[in-house]
Motif scaffolding. Structure first.
Motif, short mmCIF file in Angstrom:
data_model
loop_
_atom_site.label_atom_id
_atom_site.label_comp_id
_atom_site.label_asym_id
_atom_site.label_seq_id
_atom_site.Cartn_x
_atom_site.Cartn_y
_atom_site.Cartn_z
N TRP A 1 0.84 -1.20 0.00
CA TRP A 1 0.00 0.00 0.00
C TRP A 1 0.87 1.24 0.00
N ALA A 2 0.60 2.15 -0.95
CA ALA A 2 1.37 3.40 -1.02
C ALA A 2 1.14 4.25 0.22
N GLY A 3 -0.07 4.23 0.75
CA GLY A 3 -0.40 5.06 1.90
C GLY A 3 0.03 4.49 3.22
N SER B 1 -1.07 6.46 15.38
CA SER B 1 -1.05 5.02 15.12
C SER B 1 -0.69 4.81 13.66
N ARG B 2 -0.03 3.71 13.36
CA ARG B 2 0.48 3.51 12.01
C ARG B 2 0.02 2.19 11.44
N PRO B 3 -0.22 2.16 10.11
CA PRO B 3 -0.58 0.91 9.45
C PRO B 3 0.64 -0.01 9.35
N ILE B 4 0.43 -1.29 9.52
CA ILE B 4 1.49 -2.28 9.36
C ILE B 4 1.00 -3.38 8.43
N PRO B 5 1.90 -4.05 7.68
CA PRO B 5 1.48 -5.03 6.67
C PRO B 5 1.05 -6.38 7.23
N ALA C 1 -11.78 -0.62 -5.18
CA ALA C 1 -11.41 -1.12 -3.85
C ALA C 1 -10.00 -0.66 -3.47
N LEU C 2 -9.07 -0.74 -4.41
CA LEU C 2 -7.71 -0.26 -4.14
C LEU C 2 -7.71 1.23 -3.82
N GLN C 3 -8.49 1.99 -4.59
CA GLN C 3 -8.56 3.43 -4.37
C GLN C 3 -9.13 3.75 -2.99
N GLU C 4 -10.18 3.04 -2.60
CA GLU C 4 -10.80 3.31 -1.30
C GLU C 4 -9.84 3.06 -0.15
N VAL C 5 -9.05 1.99 -0.25
CA VAL C 5 -8.08 1.72 0.81
C VAL C 5 -7.01 2.80 0.86
N GLU C 6 -6.49 3.16 -0.32
CA GLU C 6 -5.44 4.19 -0.35
C GLU C 6 -5.98 5.52 0.16
N ASN C 7 -7.21 5.89 -0.24
CA ASN C 7 -7.80 7.13 0.25
C ASN C 7 -7.92 7.12 1.77
N SER C 8 -8.38 6.00 2.32
CA SER C 8 -8.55 5.92 3.76
C SER C 8 -7.21 5.98 4.49
N LEU C 9 -6.19 5.34 3.93
CA LEU C 9 -4.87 5.35 4.57
C LEU C 9 -4.30 6.76 4.63
N ILE C 10 -4.36 7.48 3.50
CA ILE C 10 -3.76 8.82 3.51
C ILE C 10 -4.57 9.79 4.35
N ALA C 11 -5.92 9.65 4.31
CA ALA C 11 -6.76 10.53 5.13
C ALA C 11 -6.51 10.28 6.61
N TYR C 12 -6.39 9.03 6.99
CA TYR C 12 -6.15 8.68 8.39
C TYR C 12 -4.81 9.21 8.87
N SER C 13 -3.79 9.06 8.04
CA SER C 13 -2.45 9.51 8.42
C SER C 13 -2.38 11.02 8.56
N LYS C 14 -2.88 11.73 7.56
CA LYS C 14 -2.76 13.19 7.58
C LYS C 14 -3.66 13.83 8.64
N GLU C 15 -4.79 13.22 8.93
CA GLU C 15 -5.65 13.78 9.97
C GLU C 15 -4.98 13.70 11.34
N ASP D 1 -12.26 7.91 9.77
CA ASP D 1 -11.33 7.48 8.72
C ASP D 1 -10.86 6.05 8.96
N LEU D 2 -10.68 5.70 10.23
CA LEU D 2 -10.30 4.33 10.55
C LEU D 2 -11.43 3.36 10.22
N VAL D 3 -12.67 3.76 10.52
CA VAL D 3 -13.82 2.94 10.14
C VAL D 3 -13.86 2.76 8.62
N ALA D 4 -13.64 3.86 7.89
CA ALA D 4 -13.63 3.77 6.43
C ALA D 4 -12.53 2.83 5.95
N LEU D 5 -11.40 2.82 6.64
CA LEU D 5 -10.32 1.91 6.26
C LEU D 5 -10.73 0.46 6.50
N TYR D 6 -11.32 0.18 7.65
CA TYR D 6 -11.79 -1.18 7.93
C TYR D 6 -12.82 -1.62 6.89
#
Length: 510
Positions: A43-45, A60-64, A393-407, A466-471
């Motif tokens: 994931w790029a985000g 908090s940070r995303p991990i693979p 689906a890929l776009q939604e995950v990436e959008n949620s990751l970047i929104a969560y991080s920057k917020e 944003d975390l809910v959107a990521l899940y």
């Protein structure tokens, strides 16, 4: 009782049935192949949390790591949220409709599969007739018998239809799971809206109390002749402005509670007593396992559903192709007839017939070929829909990751701003009381504090949503062994076929 057909006819029937079994493996049309779309390696985000020069200490940070998303809402450690989602998964009416659609799909599958078996009909009748003129004869006729027919599926048209129906059942199952994913996310988002709005209401009341204190100080100073009436009017306007915001916030609180009630399949006001007391937004976990992009193909129900749609469309090419070939049937009848009902018990009054038949559409003005072209076009459309669903689906995950991080970065700045604004209000009030600053400084400091506190609440709300959107984007909220999934919602109790795996259709052959 019936008359026995000659042995040579039974032998011919057996030979024809054996021949049908011999060609049972002949199933026309393309076989379904699971698509294998190209997926990114990571994931790029997922690394966005480390983009800032100094990331927030509480971020908090995303991990693979492969995530366990079946009950993702439990990571918030909020018993009320868990209870709401569990109750919604049992009583929500949209989810109930999705369960009923599974019953519909299974019934349709049973209807299609019935074409693989012979049909047997029983009939009985009585008639009374008269022939000739006035001296004619009146006669009675009693009849009873059976009729049977069996169209042999030599070229697999019916079997392809069953395959398509199986995929339809799988699609209905995935549709229910998709509704469950959306439902759990909607309940959580609405619940967090409620808690954030309650916090905004608390902030408004707290600032109103602070502004009322400033108004009282200003009134005393104006009565003592230390300040002009302009300061008093300005303080009164500030109090009135903050007071005017409270009813709208209270309305939003009620509306969120009403929305949760409907999501739980209840009357809108049914949760008022339970949710009226304010509670803080829950903290987010320190690490967010997100897995790999390729995991989406088997975890997102909408991808699995479009895969099942593609499978069904591919099988329907075979159904259409089977019409190019002859249709073979076996039919027979046996019965008894006589002038009296007692004659139906006598074998000598019996009759029977048995024999194969064939039909072949020689000329149909291109209808069959056009139907094949139609099903191939539908399959191509379904494949494009599958590819689009994967990309979204890929776009939604990436959008949620970047929104969560920057917020989280934004929240860190707002937290600092709130602390500074609180200190500013204290200093401005002290200087004004001492007569060293005018009231405009107090007004400005109080307004800045109110704005920054509201912005911080909104940021805290955005982080959890944003975390809910990521899940949700990761396909969380269901599991293959979900105890609430309807293992068999149909009254018949017929087991559902296993969901087919997604596949890209081979080029359709004419």
């Amino acid at each position: 009782m019936h008359a026995r057909p000659p042995r040579h006819l039974l032998r011919h029937a057996g030979l024809l049935a054996a021949a049908s079994l011999g060609v049972a493996a002949c199933t026309v049309g393309p076989d379904f192949k699971r698509p294998e779309p190209s997926m990114p390696a990571s994931w790029a985000g997922a690394g966005a949390a480390g983009d800032a020069a100094q990331p927030p200490s509480d971020a908090s940070r995303p991990i693979p790591t492969p995530p366990d998303l079946h009950r993702w809402w439990t990571t918030f450690n909020d018993a009320t949220l868990t209870s709401l989602i569990d109750r919604a998964s049992l009583a929500n009416l949209d989810l109930r409709q999705a369960v009923i659609r599974i019953r519909e799909a299974r019934a349709a599958r049973t209807i299609t599969a019935s074409g693989l078996w012979p049909s047997l009909d029983a009939s009985a009748g009585f008639s009374r007739s008269r022939s000739g003129g006035g001296g004619g004869r009146t006669a009675n006729s009693f009849r009873a018998g059976f009729d049977s027919a069996w169209e042999l599926d030599l070229f697999g048209g019916v079997r392809r239809g069953v395959e398509a129906a199986d995929a339809g059942v799988a699609g209905a199952v995935e549709d229910r799971r998709d509704v469950l994913v959306t439902l759990s996310a909607e309940v959580a988002t609405t619940y967090f809206d409620l808690r954030a709005t309650q916090e905004a209401l608390s902030i408004a009341h707290r600032n109103l109390a602070l502004q009322q204190q400033s108004l009282e100080i200003t009134r005393q100073r104006q009565e003592g002749g230390y300040v002009s009436k302009l300061d008093l009017v300005s303080a009164e306007a500030q109090v009135a402005s903050t007071t005017s915001q409270i009813p709208a916030i209270e309305s939003s609180v009620r509306q969120s509670i009403y929305a949760l009630g409907v999501l739980l399949g209840q009357q809108p006001a049914s949760l008022l007593e339970e949710l009226a007391a304010a509670a803080p937004l829950p903290p987010v976990p320190p690490e967010i396992p997100v897995g790999l992009p390729s995991d989406l193909l088997r975890r997102r129900p909408d991808i699995r559903r479009t895969e099942a749609d593609l499978h069904a469309a591919t099988a329907k090419i075979g159904v259409a192709t089977a019409d190019l070939y002859p249709h073979f049937s076996l039919s027979g009848s046996a019965g008894l007839s006589g002038p009296k009902i007692s004659a139906l018990g006598t074998i000598s009054n019996g009759s029977w017939s048995f024999g194969p038949s064939a039909s072949w559409s020689i000329f149909n003005a291109g209808r069959i070929r056009a139907n094949i072209d139609l099903q191939e076009a539908v399959t191509d459309e379904r494949f494009a829909a599958y590819q689009s669903t994967v990309l979204v689906a890929l776009q939604e995950v990436e959008n949620s990751l970047i929104a969560y991080s920057k917020e989280q970065e934004r929240r860190a700045a707002l937290t600092s701003a709130v602390g500074s604004n609180r200190e500013s209000v204290d200093l401005a009030t002290q200087l004004y009381t001492a007569g060293r600053k005018d009231f405009l400084n107090v007004l400005s400091a109080q307004q800045s504090l109110l704005n920054s506190e509201n912005a911080l609440v909104q940021s805290n709300q955005l982080i959890v949503t944003d975390l809910v959107a990521l899940y949700k984007a990761l396909g969380g909220g269901w599991d293959e062994s979900d105890e609430h999934a309807p293992a068999d919602p149909s009254p018949s109790g017929a087991p559902a076929p296993a969901p087919p795996g997604p596949a890209a259709p081979a080029p359709a052959a004419h």
